[in-house]
Design a protein around this motif. Structure first.
Motif, short mmCIF file in Angstrom:
data_model
loop_
_atom_site.label_atom_id
_atom_site.label_comp_id
_atom_site.label_asym_id
_atom_site.label_seq_id
_atom_site.Cartn_x
_atom_site.Cartn_y
_atom_site.Cartn_z
N UNK A 7 0.85 -1.19 0.00
CA UNK A 7 0.00 0.00 0.00
C UNK A 7 0.88 1.23 0.00
N UNK A 8 0.51 2.26 -0.78
CA UNK A 8 -0.63 2.32 -1.68
C UNK A 8 -0.39 1.52 -2.96
N UNK A 9 -1.46 0.96 -3.54
CA UNK A 9 -1.30 0.20 -4.78
C UNK A 9 -1.09 1.13 -5.97
N UNK A 10 -1.63 2.35 -5.87
CA UNK A 10 -1.36 3.38 -6.88
C UNK A 10 -0.76 4.58 -6.15
N UNK A 11 0.58 4.63 -6.02
CA UNK A 11 1.22 5.73 -5.28
C UNK A 11 1.17 7.03 -6.08
N UNK A 12 1.05 8.14 -5.35
CA UNK A 12 0.98 9.44 -5.99
C UNK A 12 -0.46 9.90 -6.15
N UNK A 44 1.48 17.83 6.18
CA UNK A 44 1.96 18.17 4.85
C UNK A 44 2.25 16.89 4.05
N UNK A 45 1.71 16.81 2.85
CA UNK A 45 2.04 15.73 1.93
C UNK A 45 2.08 16.32 0.53
N UNK A 46 3.08 15.90 -0.25
CA UNK A 46 3.27 16.40 -1.61
C UNK A 46 2.74 15.44 -2.66
N UNK A 47 2.49 14.22 -2.24
CA UNK A 47 2.10 13.17 -3.19
C UNK A 47 0.60 13.14 -3.48
N UNK A 48 -0.16 14.00 -2.83
CA UNK A 48 -1.59 14.02 -3.07
C UNK A 48 -2.30 12.86 -2.39
N UNK A 49 -3.56 12.68 -2.76
CA UNK A 49 -4.37 11.59 -2.23
C UNK A 49 -4.18 10.36 -3.12
N UNK A 50 -3.85 9.23 -2.50
CA UNK A 50 -3.41 8.04 -3.21
C UNK A 50 -4.43 6.91 -3.08
N UNK A 51 -4.27 5.86 -3.90
CA UNK A 51 -5.18 4.72 -3.87
C UNK A 51 -4.61 3.59 -3.04
N UNK A 52 -5.36 3.19 -2.00
CA UNK A 52 -5.01 2.07 -1.12
C UNK A 52 -6.03 0.94 -1.30
N UNK A 53 -5.67 -0.23 -0.79
CA UNK A 53 -6.54 -1.39 -0.92
C UNK A 53 -6.53 -2.21 0.37
#
Length: 555
Positions: free
Chosen positions: A27-32, A304-313
Motif C-alpha cells: 500500500x498504496x497500490x497506486x502511489x501518488x 503536509x504531503x506532496x504526493x496528493x491523495x493516493x489509492x489504497x486497498x
C-alpha cells in the motif's frame, strides 16, 4: 500420545510457515496523485479509474488480474472533444468518476466542476466496449443535480444513478450539509426517469452536523441493498460509512459499527501515518471475497504531503451480522496487506514500476504517465529520433492556461527527477531569441519550483525560482548554442534541492536547500498532488529538446 502431539506441532509449524510465506501487496497500490478510486470487475479482469481534476488526458484507467499488480492501459478522456479544460482552477475539472459494467458495455459517470459561463458542465457519462478505449464523447445529464454520481445496475436490469445533491428543502443548516439522492435511469433515452428520492440527509447521525456525505455507491448482497458513502470532508475526519435496506428506495438502516474505515482519532505522532481515508468502492471476486479500494494521504510532517491523495486497498470482512468492515476503529492502515487473490510473481506492480522509471522517448506517442496542464488545443510537441521536442509557447508556468509543460506525478516522500535538455538555435528572424526550458516541480500556478536553462542576448544562464522569488542565477560562460545541460531536482520530505551538470558526472547544487512544503496541498490548497515536468517558454517560436527523463524513489 507423543506421536499425536508431534503431528499437531508439525501441522502448526507448517501452517505458520504457509502464512508467513503468503504474498503481501504493498500500500498504496497506486502511489501518488490517484484519488477518488472506483473499481469494477469483468470476469477475471479488474479495472480502476481515478479523478484527474484539471490535467489532460482525463481519468487514468488501470487493469489487473490479481488486485495487486496494476498497469495503466490508457485514459478515459483523451480527446479534446471529450474534455475542454481551459481556464478552470486546477483543482476543478474532473471529480470522482465511477466505473461500472453492464451487458457488454463499460459506463463511466463523472462530474465536471468549475465550468465557466457559456460552457457545458455538470454530470455526464461516457461508454466503451473496451476499457482501453475508445470511449464515447460525453453524454450530459442536465437533469441530475449535484456531484459524485454512480451507476447501479440491479438484478432485474434496471439502471439507477445515486449521487450527492442539495438537501430536499433547499435550506442547508450548515456549510457542507448535503444529501444522497437516487433516481432511475433509462439507458435507451439516456435520461433520468421517475421520482428523485432522498436516501440520506446529512449523514448517518444528523445531530452531529456531518459534512459532505458523498461518493455514494450501491451494491446487492444477500437480499439487501448496501449504500456505501464517505462523510466528514476529505481531511483527517474523512471516513467511510455503510447503510442497508431491503428496498432500493429505503428506508436505509445505519450499520452498527460505523465508520467502517477511518484514521481519525489516532495518535498524531504515530510512525508512518496514513490519514484522510475514505471515498471507498467495493468489488467482489469470483470466489465471493470482497475488497475495498479507497483514497488516503501520507503526511511527512504536520499534515503536509506532496504526493496528493493516493489509492489504497484492503480486504472487506462481512462475517459479523452481514455488515462489511474495512478496518476496525483504532487500527492503522497497513503498508502491506494480504488479499484474496495471490499476486502474480511474474508481474511488476505499479508501485515497483514507479520506483525506478525512465522514458527514452523511443515511443512515437507519449507514455501514459505524462499529463498536460489543461487541454492542449494544438499539438506543440513531437517525438523524433528518440528525443522529445517541445515548442515553447508564450504561456508561462505561472499563468492559468496550457503552458508547454509535460509532467508526471510525484509518487514518493523522497524522489528525484532528471533530464537532459538543450535549446534549439531558432530559425530565420527568430534565431537566438530569448527562451527558457528545463524542469518544474509543480503544485499549481502559484506554488512551484522552476529550474531552467535560459538564453538571453546570446548569453546562457541557469536559474532556479518559485512563483515569487528567484533563488540563484548562474551564467554559463563558453556555453555553445545547442549544447546540452543535465538538470536534477530532489524532494526529501520537507526539503527540496536542485542540481545541474555539464557532463552528467559532476553535479553542482543551485539554489541551496528549499522548502518542499511549498509543493504540499496544505500550503498550496486544492486537491491535487505535485508533479515533476519538462517545460519550455518563449514569446517567439522556439524549441527545446529533451533527450530523456528519469524518476527515482530515493532511500
Amino acid at each position: 500420545m507423543f506421536k499425536k502431539n508431534k503431528i499437531n506441532m508439525l501441522s502448526c509449524i507448517l501452517i505458520t510457515l504457509c502464512l508467513g510465506l503468503q504474498a503481501q501487496t504493498k500500500n498504496p497500490v497506486l502511489p501518488g496523485f490517484y484519488p477518488d478510486p472506483s473499481i469494477c470487475r469483468v470476469g477475471d479482469d479488474y479495472y480502476i479509474v481515478n479523478s484527474s481534476f484539471g490535467f489532460f488526458p482525463g481519468i487514468p484507467i488501470f487493469h489487473s488480474k490479481d488486485l495487486s499488480n496494476w498497469k495503466q492501459i490508457g485514459h478515459v478522456l483523451n480527446r479534446p472533444s471529450q474534455l475542454n479544460l481551459t481556464d478552470e482552477w486546477l483543482s476543478a475539472g474532473l471529480y470522482a468518476p465511477s466505473l461500472r459494467y453492464h451487458e457488454g458495455t463499460f459506463y463511466l459517470i463523472n462530474t465536471f466542476m468549475g465550468a465557466k459561463e457559456g460552457k457545458q458542465g455538470g454530470n455526464f457519462y461516457v461508454t466503451a466496449k473496451n476499457p482501453a478505449g475508445p470511449w464515447s464523447d460525453p453524454i450530459w445529464l442536465n437533469d441530475i443535480e449535484g456531484i459524485d454520481p454512480s451507476f447501479f445496475f440491479d438484478n432485474d436490469g434496471k439502471a439507477y444513478v445515486v449521487n450527492n445533491g442539495p438537501v430536499a428543502d433547499g435550506n442547508p443548516r450548515y456549510s457542507g450539509h448535503r444529501s444522497v439522492w437516487l433516481q432511475e435511469f433509462d439507458l435507451k433515452t439516456k435520461k433520468a426517469i421517475g421520482k428523485r428520492v432522498e436516501l440520506l440527509n446529512a449523514g448517518i447521525d444528523p445531530s452531529t452536523n456531518p459534512i459532505w456525505i458523498e461518493g455514494p455507491h450501491l451494491f446487492n448482497k444477500d437480499g439487501y441493498y448496501y449504500l456505501l458513502c464517505a462523510e466528514g470532508g476529505t481531511g483527517v475526519e474523512h471516513r467511510e460509512v455503510i447503510l442497508r435496506s431491503k428496498s432500493i428506495w429505503g428506508p436505509y438502516e445505519v450499520g452498527k459499527n460505523n465508520p467502517i474505515l477511518t484514521q481519525m482519532g489516532l495518535p498524531e505522532d504515530r510512525s508512518n501515518p496514513v490519514t484522510c481515508t475514505g471515498h471507498a468502492d467495493f468489488v467482489e471476486t469470483p470466489n465471493g471475497d470482497w475488497v475495498a479500494i479507497f483514497l488516503a494521504c501520507q503526511p511527512y510532517e504536520d499534515g503536509h504531503f506532496n504526493t496528493g491523495r493516493q489509492t489504497f486497498i484492503l480486504p472487506v470482512d462481512w462475517k459479523k451480522g452481514k455488515w462489511p468492515m474495512i478496518l476496525k476503529k483504532g487500527k492503522t492502515v497497513p503498508s502491506e496487506v494480504s488479499l484474496p487473490l495471490s499476486p502474480n510473481k511474474d508481474l511488476v506492480s505499479f508501485s515497483d514500476y514507479s520506483m525506478d522509471w525512465k522514458d527514452d522517448f523511443d515511443n512515437p506517442k507519449l507514455n501514459f504517465e505524462w499529463n498536460f496542464i489543461r487541454t492542449p488545443k494544438e499539438k506543440w510537441y513531437d517525438i523524433q529520433n528518440g528525443k522529445l521536442i517541445i515548442n515553447a509557447r508564450p504561456i508561462s508556468i505561472a499563468e492559468v492556461g496550457n503552458p508547454s509543460f509535460i509532467g508526471r506525478r510525484l509518487q514518493h516522500f523522497k524522489a528525484e527527477f532528471s533530464t537532459k535538455v538543450s535549446l534549439s538555435e531558432g530559425e530565420g528572424k527568430y534565431k537566438g531569441r530569448t527562451m527558457e526550458a528545463g524542469i518544474v516541480a509543480f503544485q499549481n500556478e502559484e506554488f512551484f519550483y522552476k529550474m531552467v536553462l535560459e538564453r538571453k542576448d546570446s548569453n546562457y544562464f541557469l536559474k532556479i525560482s518559485s512563483a515569487t522569488e528567484e533563488f540563484e542565477s548562474i551564467q554559463l560562460k563558453d556555453f555553445k548554442p545547442s549544447q546540452s545541460v543535465f538538470l536534477k531536482m530532489k524532494t526529501i520530505e520537507n526539503e527540496f534541492y536542485a542540481f545541474y551538470s555539464l557532463d552528467e558526472t559532476n553535479w553542482k547544487p543551485i539554489g541551496g536547500k528549499l522548502d518542499a512544503k511549498l509543493l504540499s496541498t496544505k500550503t498550496a490548497g486544492g486537491y491535487i498532488g505535485a508533479y515533476f515536468g519538462l517545460y519550455s517558454y518563449a514569446k517567439s517560436p522556439q524549441k527545446a529538446v529533451f533527450d530523456w527523463a528519469t524518476y527515482k524513489e530515493l532511500n
